[in-house]
Motif scaffolding. Structure first.
Motif, PDB file in Angstrom:
ATOM      1  N   GLY A   1     -36.906 -25.497 -12.825  1.00 30.73           N
ATOM      2  CA  GLY A   1     -37.536 -25.284 -14.128  1.00 30.73           C
ATOM      3  C   GLY A   1     -37.366 -23.864 -14.644  1.00 30.73           C
ATOM      4  O   GLY A   1     -37.057 -23.635 -15.816  1.00 30.73           O
ATOM      5  N   ALA A   2     -37.559 -22.897 -13.741  1.00 30.37           N
ATOM      6  CA  ALA A   2     -37.461 -21.497 -14.161  1.00 30.37           C
ATOM      7  C   ALA A   2     -36.038 -21.174 -14.640  1.00 30.37           C
ATOM      8  O   ALA A   2     -35.860 -20.411 -15.596  1.00 30.37           O
TER       9      ALA A   2
ATOM     10  N   GLU B   1     -35.550 -22.718 -18.076  1.00 33.80           N
ATOM     11  CA  GLU B   1     -36.264 -21.924 -19.074  1.00 33.80           C
ATOM     12  C   GLU B   1     -35.410 -20.713 -19.455  1.00 33.80           C
ATOM     13  O   GLU B   1     -35.252 -20.398 -20.639  1.00 33.80           O
TER      14      GLU B   1
ATOM     15  N   ASN C   1     -43.722 -22.092  -0.537  1.00 37.28           N
ATOM     16  CA  ASN C   1     -42.332 -22.539  -0.423  1.00 37.28           C
ATOM     17  C   ASN C   1     -42.031 -22.918   1.019  1.00 37.28           C
ATOM     18  O   ASN C   1     -40.987 -23.469   1.306  1.00 37.28           O
TER      19      ASN C   1
ATOM     20  N   ASP D   1     -46.432 -29.309 -21.418  1.00 31.74           N
ATOM     21  CA  ASP D   1     -45.520 -28.215 -21.078  1.00 31.74           C
ATOM     22  C   ASP D   1     -44.790 -28.450 -19.762  1.00 31.74           C
ATOM     23  O   ASP D   1     -44.034 -27.597 -19.316  1.00 31.74           O
TER      24      ASP D   1
ATOM     25  N   GLY E   1     -40.032 -21.790  -8.444  1.00 33.33           N
ATOM     26  CA  GLY E   1     -39.638 -22.042  -9.831  1.00 33.33           C
ATOM     27  C   GLY E   1     -39.634 -23.497 -10.250  1.00 33.33           C
ATOM     28  O   GLY E   1     -39.120 -23.843 -11.305  1.00 33.33           O
ATOM     29  N   CYS E   2     -40.210 -24.385  -9.410  1.00 35.51           N
ATOM     30  CA  CYS E   2     -40.202 -25.814  -9.748  1.00 35.51           C
ATOM     31  C   CYS E   2     -41.455 -26.258 -10.483  1.00 35.51           C
ATOM     32  O   CYS E   2     -41.581 -27.426 -10.842  1.00 35.51           O
ATOM     33  N   GLY E   3     -42.424 -25.364 -10.637  1.00 37.30           N
ATOM     34  CA  GLY E   3     -43.573 -25.725 -11.471  1.00 37.30           C
ATOM     35  C   GLY E   3     -44.910 -25.840 -10.762  1.00 37.30           C
ATOM     36  O   GLY E   3     -45.833 -26.439 -11.298  1.00 37.30           O
ATOM     37  N   LYS E   4     -45.045 -25.259  -9.579  1.00 38.47           N
ATOM     38  CA  LYS E   4     -46.323 -25.377  -8.858  1.00 38.47           C
ATOM     39  C   LYS E   4     -47.449 -24.668  -9.621  1.00 38.47           C
ATOM     40  O   LYS E   4     -48.509 -25.232  -9.854  1.00 38.47           O
ATOM     41  N   THR E   5     -47.167 -23.435 -10.008  1.00 40.84           N
ATOM     42  CA  THR E   5     -48.167 -22.676 -10.755  1.00 40.84           C
ATOM     43  C   THR E   5     -48.471 -23.362 -12.083  1.00 40.84           C
ATOM     44  O   THR E   5     -49.619 -23.472 -12.503  1.00 40.84           O
ATOM     45  N   LEU E   6     -47.407 -23.835 -12.702  1.00 41.53           N
ATOM     46  CA  LEU E   6     -47.518 -24.512 -13.993  1.00 41.53           C
ATOM     47  C   LEU E   6     -48.480 -25.704 -13.905  1.00 41.53           C
ATOM     48  O   LEU E   6     -49.364 -25.879 -14.743  1.00 41.53           O
TER      49      LEU E   6
ATOM     50  N   ILE F   1     -37.272 -30.921 -19.114  1.00 45.45           N
ATOM     51  CA  ILE F   1     -37.646 -29.500 -19.055  1.00 45.45           C
ATOM     52  C   ILE F   1     -36.923 -28.734 -20.158  1.00 45.45           C
ATOM     53  O   ILE F   1     -37.509 -27.879 -20.825  1.00 45.45           O
TER      54      ILE F   1
ATOM     55  N   HIS G   1     -38.687 -26.515 -23.193  1.00 46.38           N
ATOM     56  CA  HIS G   1     -38.465 -25.087 -23.449  1.00 46.38           C
ATOM     57  C   HIS G   1     -37.665 -24.793 -24.716  1.00 46.38           C
ATOM     58  O   HIS G   1     -37.614 -23.650 -25.153  1.00 46.38           O
TER      59      HIS G   1
ATOM     60  N   GLY H   1     -42.115 -30.589 -17.672  1.00 44.39           N
ATOM     61  CA  GLY H   1     -41.027 -31.557 -17.777  1.00 44.39           C
ATOM     62  C   GLY H   1     -40.835 -32.247 -16.440  1.00 44.39           C
ATOM     63  O   GLY H   1     -40.929 -31.598 -15.399  1.00 44.39           O
TER      64      GLY H   1
HETATM   65  P1  ATP Z   1     -43.111 -19.825  -7.170  1.00 51.13           P
HETATM   66  O1  ATP Z   1     -43.020 -20.527  -5.865  1.00 51.13           O
HETATM   67  O2  ATP Z   1     -42.039 -18.819  -7.397  1.00 51.13           O
HETATM   68  O3  ATP Z   1     -44.492 -19.348  -7.530  1.00 51.13           O
HETATM   69  P2  ATP Z   1     -43.557 -22.074  -8.903  1.00 51.13           P
HETATM   70  O4  ATP Z   1     -43.111 -23.373  -8.358  1.00 51.13           O
HETATM   71  O5  ATP Z   1     -45.001 -21.761  -8.907  1.00 51.13           O
HETATM   72  O6  ATP Z   1     -42.720 -20.930  -8.250  1.00 51.13           O
HETATM   73  P3  ATP Z   1     -43.753 -21.782 -11.708  1.00 51.13           P
HETATM   74  O7  ATP Z   1     -44.303 -20.398 -11.742  1.00 51.13           O
HETATM   75  O8  ATP Z   1     -44.678 -22.879 -11.988  1.00 51.13           O
HETATM   76  O9  ATP Z   1     -43.006 -22.014 -10.359  1.00 51.13           O
HETATM   77  O10 ATP Z   1     -42.514 -21.898 -12.694  1.00 51.13           O
HETATM   78  C1  ATP Z   1     -41.913 -20.780 -13.282  1.00 51.13           C
HETATM   79  C2  ATP Z   1     -41.613 -21.073 -14.733  1.00 51.13           C
HETATM   80  O11 ATP Z   1     -40.579 -22.043 -14.817  1.00 51.13           O
HETATM   81  C3  ATP Z   1     -42.795 -21.651 -15.455  1.00 51.13           C
HETATM   82  O12 ATP Z   1     -43.526 -20.670 -16.121  1.00 51.13           O
HETATM   83  C4  ATP Z   1     -42.194 -22.645 -16.409  1.00 51.13           C
HETATM   84  O13 ATP Z   1     -41.977 -22.046 -17.652  1.00 51.13           O
HETATM   85  C5  ATP Z   1     -40.852 -23.002 -15.811  1.00 51.13           C
HETATM   86  N1  ATP Z   1     -40.914 -24.336 -15.191  1.00 51.13           N
HETATM   87  C6  ATP Z   1     -40.860 -24.628 -13.879  1.00 51.13           C
HETATM   88  N2  ATP Z   1     -40.922 -25.942 -13.644  1.00 51.13           N
HETATM   89  C7  ATP Z   1     -41.058 -26.519 -14.860  1.00 51.13           C
HETATM   90  C8  ATP Z   1     -41.207 -27.876 -15.306  1.00 51.13           C
HETATM   91  N3  ATP Z   1     -41.215 -28.913 -14.454  1.00 51.13           N
HETATM   92  N4  ATP Z   1     -41.333 -28.093 -16.626  1.00 51.13           N
HETATM   93  C9  ATP Z   1     -41.319 -27.073 -17.511  1.00 51.13           C
HETATM   94  N5  ATP Z   1     -41.193 -25.779 -17.149  1.00 51.13           N
HETATM   95  C10 ATP Z   1     -41.054 -25.494 -15.855  1.00 51.13           C
END
Ligand code: ATP
Length: 231
Positions: free
Chosen positions: A223-224, A227, A163, A20, A63-68, A195, A199, A22
């Protein structure tokens, strides 16, 4: 997801896998080395006489995918996943912030391989020279104590995300705490294409949808955003 530790523990099974994510291949590779190895094969570290990392800091734009990434690692290593949000621990649990943090660490340590994900850690651990409230100070002290108290062989790793890495209290970044840092960057064209394909998986697309073209014209999208575009 937060509340009592039971609520904070999420079943990793209904969460994300590496497919999941990208782009971010080199970052994922590094994180897997740091986290999967000690969680899965703690005896290797013991034999080599090396301390496994306790804390990893992920930083980069929202929104770059840290939580992901944190979720995917917990799922793939079959570790318990505890998610704590920095602002929530200060505000929602005002008056019992430290106790709440302690409870989660205790529960995670007891339950075997676990990952604690501390989102927006800058909210609880800003540089102390900036004006900081009493609660924040006490929560940082508690967090440091908990991390220092993690036994070497405990299968517990803390992943923190921010961030604003420059705003963090440097005491947190000392060896034995969050001593590994990984930058999670905004995706480039190839990352964006990956990505988009993650999605749009399973979406019926008309023949004139060209993901390659979309990836080429979405410079600056994270990423966000991609999506949302797919949606
Ligand atoms: P924040 O700092 O706002 O918490 P974050 O870096 O933790 O942001 P995520 O919560 O991981 O961001 O990303 C938000 C959504 O964007 C995810 O649920 C995912 O669907 C999508 N997304 C972000 N990065 C990617 C990626 N590299 N590949 C696929 N989907 C992504």
């Amino acid at each position: 997801v937060i509340g009592n530790p039971q609520q904070a523990a999420e079943s990793a099974s209904r969460s994300t896998s590496y497919e999941d994510i990208g782009g971010l291949r080199p970052q994922l590779q590094r994180i897997r080395e740091m986290i999967e190895l000690p969680l899965r094969y703690p005896e290797v570290f013991e034999q080599l006489g090396i301390d496994a990392p306790k804390g990893v800091l992920l930083h980069g734009p929202p929104g770059c995918g840290k939580t992901l990434i944190a979720r995917a690692i917990a799922h793939e290593t079959e570790a318990n996943f505890y998610s704590i949000s920095g602002p929530e621990i200060i505000h929602k649990f005002y008056g019992e912030s430290e106790a709440h943090l302690r409870k989660i660490f205790e529960e995670a340590a007891r339950k075997g391989p676990s990952i604690i994900f501390l989102d927006e850690i800058d909210a609880i651990a800003p540089r102390r020279e900036n004006t900081v409230g009493e609660v924040e100070k006490r929560v940082v002290a508690q967090l440091l104590a908990l991390m220092d108290g993690l036994a070497k062989r405990q299968q517990l790793i803390v992943i923190a995300a921010t961030n604003l890495p420059n705003l963090l209290d440097p005491a947190l970044l000392r060896p034995g705490r969050f001593d590994r840092e990984i930058a999670i960057p905004i995706p480039d064209r190839i990352g964006r294409e990956e990505i988009l394909s993650v999605h749009s998986r399973g979406m019926p697309l008309s023949a004139d949808v060209d993901m390659r073209h979309l990836a080429a014209i979405t410079h600056g999208f994270v990423g966000a955003d991609l999506e949302a575009l797919c949606r």
